[in-house]
Design an enzyme around this catalytic site. Structure first.
Site, PDB file in Angstrom:
ATOM      1  N   PHE A 116       0.740  -1.173  -0.004  1.00  0.00           N
ATOM      2  CA  PHE A 116       0.000  -0.059   0.118  1.00  0.00           C
ATOM      3  C   PHE A 116       0.872   1.306   0.080  1.00  0.00           C
ATOM      4  CE2 PHE A 116      -4.406   0.842   0.605  1.00  0.00           C
ATOM      5  CZ  PHE A 116      -4.997  -0.479   0.208  1.00  0.00           C
ATOM      6  N   GLN A 242      -7.828  14.832   3.347  1.00  0.00           N
ATOM      7  CA  GLN A 242      -7.322  13.760   2.383  1.00  0.00           C
ATOM      8  C   GLN A 242      -8.130  13.702   1.223  1.00  0.00           C
ATOM      9  OE1 GLN A 242      -6.637   9.110   2.793  1.00  0.00           O
ATOM     10  NE2 GLN A 242      -4.596  10.334   2.634  1.00  0.00           N
ATOM     11  N   HIS A 244      -8.462  11.175  -1.802  1.00  0.00           N
ATOM     12  CA  HIS A 244      -7.774   9.874  -2.521  1.00  0.00           C
ATOM     13  C   HIS A 244      -7.705   9.886  -4.096  1.00  0.00           C
ATOM     14  CE1 HIS A 244      -7.678   5.661  -3.520  1.00  0.00           C
ATOM     15  NE2 HIS A 244      -7.672   5.292  -2.114  1.00  0.00           N
ATOM     16  N   LEU A 254     -15.077   4.956  -4.613  1.00  0.00           N
ATOM     17  CA  LEU A 254     -13.565   4.693  -4.246  1.00  0.00           C
ATOM     18  C   LEU A 254     -13.198   3.578  -5.036  1.00  0.00           C
ATOM     19  CD1 LEU A 254     -11.366   6.159  -2.836  1.00  0.00           C
ATOM     20  CD2 LEU A 254     -11.896   4.056  -1.190  1.00  0.00           C
ATOM     21  N   GLU A 257      -6.755   1.724  -3.217  1.00  0.00           N
ATOM     22  CA  GLU A 257      -5.338   1.907  -3.279  1.00  0.00           C
ATOM     23  C   GLU A 257      -4.704   0.264  -3.551  1.00  0.00           C
ATOM     24  OE1 GLU A 257      -3.448   4.754  -1.096  1.00  0.00           O
ATOM     25  OE2 GLU A 257      -1.853   3.477  -0.848  1.00  0.00           O
ATOM     26  N   ARG A 288      -0.811   9.483  -0.653  1.00  0.00           N
ATOM     27  CA  ARG A 288      -2.139   9.944  -1.522  1.00  0.00           C
ATOM     28  C   ARG A 288      -1.953  11.494  -1.660  1.00  0.00           C
ATOM     29  NH1 ARG A 288      -6.359   6.598   1.911  1.00  0.00           N
ATOM     30  NH2 ARG A 288      -5.929   4.527   1.035  1.00  0.00           N
ATOM     31  N   HIS A 355     -11.922  12.180   0.527  1.00  0.00           N
ATOM     32  CA  HIS A 355     -11.917  10.919   1.474  1.00  0.00           C
ATOM     33  C   HIS A 355     -11.770  10.907   2.972  1.00  0.00           C
ATOM     34  CE1 HIS A 355     -11.347   6.481   1.257  1.00  0.00           C
ATOM     35  NE2 HIS A 355     -10.028   6.497   1.823  1.00  0.00           N
ATOM     36  N   ARG A 397      -2.563  10.900   5.873  1.00  0.00           N
ATOM     37  CA  ARG A 397      -2.946   9.675   6.463  1.00  0.00           C
ATOM     38  C   ARG A 397      -2.451   8.598   5.364  1.00  0.00           C
ATOM     39  NH1 ARG A 397      -6.603   5.384   5.462  1.00  0.00           N
ATOM     40  NH2 ARG A 397      -8.054   6.790   4.882  1.00  0.00           N
TER      41      ARG A 397
HETATM   42  C1  FAD Z   1     -14.928   3.759   0.346  1.00  0.00           C
HETATM   43  C2  FAD Z   1     -14.189   3.858   1.559  1.00  0.00           C
HETATM   44  C3  FAD Z   1     -13.015   2.936   1.659  1.00  0.00           C
HETATM   45  C4  FAD Z   1     -12.053   2.964   2.495  1.00  0.00           C
HETATM   46  N1  FAD Z   1     -11.106   1.977   2.616  1.00  0.00           N
HETATM   47  C5  FAD Z   1      -9.984   1.936   3.641  1.00  0.00           C
HETATM   48  C6  FAD Z   1      -9.094   0.834   3.720  1.00  0.00           C
HETATM   49  O1  FAD Z   1      -8.982   0.127   2.933  1.00  0.00           O
HETATM   50  N2  FAD Z   1      -8.286   1.173   4.850  1.00  0.00           N
HETATM   51  C7  FAD Z   1      -8.246   1.978   5.928  1.00  0.00           C
HETATM   52  O2  FAD Z   1      -7.579   1.936   6.826  1.00  0.00           O
HETATM   53  N3  FAD Z   1      -9.325   2.978   5.735  1.00  0.00           N
HETATM   54  C8  FAD Z   1     -10.205   3.093   4.628  1.00  0.00           C
HETATM   55  N4  FAD Z   1     -11.035   3.951   4.664  1.00  0.00           N
HETATM   56  C9  FAD Z   1     -11.135   4.887   5.796  1.00  0.00           C
HETATM   57  C10 FAD Z   1     -11.973   4.139   7.034  1.00  0.00           C
HETATM   58  O3  FAD Z   1     -12.701   3.312   6.395  1.00  0.00           O
HETATM   59  C11 FAD Z   1     -12.668   5.099   7.958  1.00  0.00           C
HETATM   60  O4  FAD Z   1     -11.977   6.285   8.095  1.00  0.00           O
HETATM   61  C12 FAD Z   1     -13.139   4.367   9.051  1.00  0.00           C
HETATM   62  O5  FAD Z   1     -14.024   3.469   8.773  1.00  0.00           O
HETATM   63  C13 FAD Z   1     -14.210   5.440  10.123  1.00  0.00           C
HETATM   64  O6  FAD Z   1     -14.487   4.791  11.153  1.00  0.00           O
HETATM   65  P1  FAD Z   1     -15.035   5.114  12.480  1.00  0.00           P
HETATM   66  O7  FAD Z   1     -15.430   4.078  13.236  1.00  0.00           O
HETATM   67  O8  FAD Z   1     -14.353   6.196  12.852  1.00  0.00           O
HETATM   68  O9  FAD Z   1     -16.761   5.598  11.857  1.00  0.00           O
HETATM   69  P2  FAD Z   1     -17.707   4.992  10.727  1.00  0.00           P
HETATM   70  O10 FAD Z   1     -17.275   3.700  10.794  1.00  0.00           O
HETATM   71  O11 FAD Z   1     -17.704   6.205   9.754  1.00  0.00           O
HETATM   72  O12 FAD Z   1     -18.874   5.110  11.729  1.00  0.00           O
HETATM   73  C14 FAD Z   1     -19.278   6.124  12.104  1.00  0.00           C
HETATM   74  C15 FAD Z   1     -20.573   5.891  13.133  1.00  0.00           C
HETATM   75  O13 FAD Z   1     -21.088   6.908  13.860  1.00  0.00           O
HETATM   76  C16 FAD Z   1     -22.409   6.682  13.698  1.00  0.00           C
HETATM   77  N5  FAD Z   1     -22.955   8.383  13.850  1.00  0.00           N
HETATM   78  C17 FAD Z   1     -22.482   9.373  13.226  1.00  0.00           C
HETATM   79  N6  FAD Z   1     -23.177  10.515  13.880  1.00  0.00           N
HETATM   80  C18 FAD Z   1     -24.098  10.088  14.611  1.00  0.00           C
HETATM   81  C19 FAD Z   1     -25.005  10.659  15.358  1.00  0.00           C
HETATM   82  N7  FAD Z   1     -25.143  12.049  15.162  1.00  0.00           N
HETATM   83  N8  FAD Z   1     -25.667  10.299  16.205  1.00  0.00           N
HETATM   84  C20 FAD Z   1     -25.671   8.618  16.356  1.00  0.00           C
HETATM   85  N9  FAD Z   1     -24.639   8.060  15.486  1.00  0.00           N
HETATM   86  C21 FAD Z   1     -23.918   8.744  14.973  1.00  0.00           C
HETATM   87  C22 FAD Z   1     -22.975   6.159  12.624  1.00  0.00           C
HETATM   88  O14 FAD Z   1     -24.211   5.576  12.839  1.00  0.00           O
HETATM   89  C23 FAD Z   1     -21.535   5.078  12.398  1.00  0.00           C
HETATM   90  O15 FAD Z   1     -22.398   4.057  13.164  1.00  0.00           O
HETATM   91  C24 FAD Z   1     -12.164   3.836   3.520  1.00  0.00           C
HETATM   92  C25 FAD Z   1     -13.161   4.951   3.719  1.00  0.00           C
HETATM   93  C26 FAD Z   1     -14.095   4.666   2.683  1.00  0.00           C
HETATM   94  C27 FAD Z   1     -14.922   6.048   2.566  1.00  0.00           C
END
Ligand code: FAD
Length: 582
Positions: A116, A242, A244, A254, A257, A288, A355, A397
């Protein structure tokens, strides 16, 4: 209604679920509130991988991972945090394996690993295979595995509760108050509930929806960030956002990568692998920020493809059917479904897509929210995942470092909260704690006429994309600052069509627009003040990194007319800042 738990977790993505699991395993009564059904959290969309220096397929060490993280973040990373990330990544992956996560395997049965961007062997010598993966559905598998384990451990889920306010005891969050719970809006019937707890974790994810072209799901509106900002707690390093490099042309969906990690190449209209001009050593696997800038420069210099010359190509056809079907099945399907392009035969049109938020709610290494440049702790309040800024990503990142951030700091948050709950008393909350937010929601719902939230959101996304994107100048950012201020002013008159209480998504989307505006305000002001280029913050009027003045984290405090900015030093332990070449 009032509901009491010792610990509350807001957000059921990877960060929230890992914390909840740790809490439940320690016997702490834990409630998870989530506005989405848990397994719809954005973590489930993560594709390419989660890194850890397991050394399963070639030699690797956590020190190398730490170095890559620091350098990848253009030296704005707090190095004590990067050390924690790189060391604990290894245990966390093994933890997940023991929970049953179906990783891809090497022929001898170990967890397979792939390349990566920005991950190197021996402090920058060349690419290393560090990303663990489950095809191109790694996040999906992490989310499902953690959710199943949370259910098994007895975590109580409050699905489709939208958290609309935070509660504090003994003063506001920014004034030394202690977290006391949250107000949850039940989406099914519009009721407001008080949730009281000793410890609250914000794991609400990112805010990519402030940009027109983004990989982020509709729900990523930065709610947790905006809520702390409204309670006097600053947001850290918001100017670092960031892009992507490989989003599907026009759509931003997306393409991981991982495609480049497996050997995919980037081509301009002449079929040239243009990365040789920008990062001769790592080529397509440069970090990135660099690859996104290179794509913009190719397009700007007239080497973009297509009738309008406004995209470049991601080419994977030479990898062959077997690699594509086993390791990149989902993303190649996206190209077929959304663009009608067959990646087995032809290259896929791509452009950079908004992203990931490197910045967010400031925390210390124990996932405790801090409120100033001396790291004064907000008692009882924790943050982890994309919503938080610890800061392991600094100014940029590396791919696969977000999922591992969720695991490492989600797990730390859970353990820390469990310890805190054992000694803390239950706080007091007002009898009608939801009253202030009820008044705001009633006002929003009750306006007879006014501006359309959809129009305001479109204008916000357009100005952020045009002016606070991959390349910035003082003039552009100042335009965004003015636009966001005027949109905030118009937001005061925004009107929702649906007056009802059952599944009123109209009302909640208007509320979320307010969160996006807060995040955009903090981002634009922080970006305007930073007169240097570092990582994802690339100022054409200040093209050099300026460590003498700017080796510092920005803290943006909400204020009138705009935020007040303060700065805190970067923690440097092992790696002195050096020029960043690849
Ligand atoms: C398409 C895509 C592909 C990616 N691929 C990778 C990868 O391969 N490797 C990598 O390291 N990273 C990757 N990333 C980045 C990574 O996936 C995210 O940064 C990460 O999953 C965020 O996780 P989190 O637990 O912080 O929040 P999220 O998984 O975004 O979850 C947020 C949670 O908060 C809750 N929430 C938000 N606001 C409220 C509210 N007001 N009240 C109640 N609940 C709320 C939502 O319901 C949800 O459950 C990718 C991101 C995307 C978009």
């Amino acid at each position: 209604m009032q509901i009491d738990h010792d610990a509350l977790v807001v957000g059921a993505g990877g960060a929230g679920l890992f914390a909840a699991l740790e809490l439940a395993k320690s016997g702490v009564s834990t409630g998870v509130l989530t506005k989405l059904y848990p397994t719809r959290s954005h973590t489930g969309a993560a594709q390419g991988g989660v890194c850890a220096a397991l050394g399963n397929v070639e030699e690797d060490h956590w020190e190398w991972h730490m170095f890559d993280t620091v350098k990848g973040g253009d030296y704005l990373v707090d190095q004590d945090a990067a050390e924690v990330l790189a060391r604990e990544a290894v245990e966390c992956i093994i933890d997940l394996e023991h929970m049953g996560l179906p990783f891809n395997r090497t022929p001898d049965g170990k967890i397979d690993q792939r390349r990566f961007g920005g991950h190197t062997r021996n402090f920058g010598e060349g690419p290393v295979r560090r990303a663990c993966f489950a095809a191109d559905r790694t996040g999906h598998m992490i989310l499902q595995t953690l959710y199943q384990n949370c259910i098994k451990a007895g975590v109580r889920f409050y699905d489709e509760y939208h958290v609309v306010d935070l509660l504090f005891e003994g003063g506001d969050g920014g004034d030394g108050g202690r977290a006391a719970g949250v107000v949850g809006y039940r989406i099914a019937d519009g009721e407001l509930h008080t949730f009281r707890a000793k410890a609250v974790l914000l794991a609400t994810g990112g805010n990519g929806r402030m940009f027109r072209i983004t990989s982020n799901a509709h729900s990523l509106t930065g709610d947790g960030m905006a809520l702390v900002y409204r309670h006097g707690i600053p947001l850290e390093d918001m100017e670092f956002y960031q892009f992507h490099p490989t989003g599907l042309y026009r759509l931003g969906i997306l393409l991981s990568e991982a495609a480049r990690g497996e050997g995919g190449t980037l081509l301009n209209r002449d079929g040239e692998r243009f990365m040789s001009r920008y990062a001769p050593k790592l080529m397509e696997l440069a970090p990135r920020d660099m690859v996104s800038r290179a794509i913009y420069l190719e397009i700007r210099d007239g080497r973009g493809a297509g009738p309008d010359g406004d995209y470049v190509y991601l080419d994977v056809h030479h990898l062959g059917r077997q690699v594509i079907e086993e390791k990149l099945p989902d993303i190649t399907d996206f190209a077929r479904v959304y663009l009608g392009v067959e990646p087995l035969k032809e290259p896929v049109p791509i452009v950079p897509t908004a992203h990931y938020a490197m910045g967010g709610i400031p925390t210390d290494l124990r996932a405790r929210v801090v409120r100033d440049e001396r790291n004064a702790v907000v008692d009882g309040l924790f943050a982890a995942g994309e919503a938080a800024c610890v800061s392991v990503h600094g100014a940029n990142r590396l791919g696969t470092n977000s999922l591992v951030d969720l695991l490492v700091f989600g797990r730390r948050a859970g353990r820390e909260m469990a310890a805190y709950c054992r000694v803390a008393e239950m706080p007091a909350v007002a009898a009608d704690a939801p009253a202030p937010v009820r008044a705001e929601l009633d006002d929003l719902r009750g306006r007879p006429r006014g501006e359309s939230p959809a129009v305001l959101r479109t204008e916000l996304q357009a100005t952020m994309m045009a002016n606070v994107g991959v390349f910035r100048t003082g003039e552009m950012i100042a335009t965004a600052v003015r636009d966001v201020a005027s949109l905030k002013e118009r937001y005061e008159r925004v009107r929702v069509e649906d007056r009802g209480s059952v599944f009123n998504t109209d009302l909640l989307e208007a509320r979320e627009l307010g969160y996006l505006l807060d995040g955009a305000e903090a981002m634009a002001h922080s970006a305007l003040a930073r007169t240097e280029s570092r990582g994802a913050h690339s100022r054409e009027d200040f093209p050099e990194r300026d460590d003498a003045h700017w080796l510092a984290h920005t803290l943006a405090y909400r204020g009138e007319p705009g935020p007040t900015l303060r700065y805190k030093p970067v923690t440097v332990t092992r790696f002195e800042p050096k020029p960043r070449t690849y």
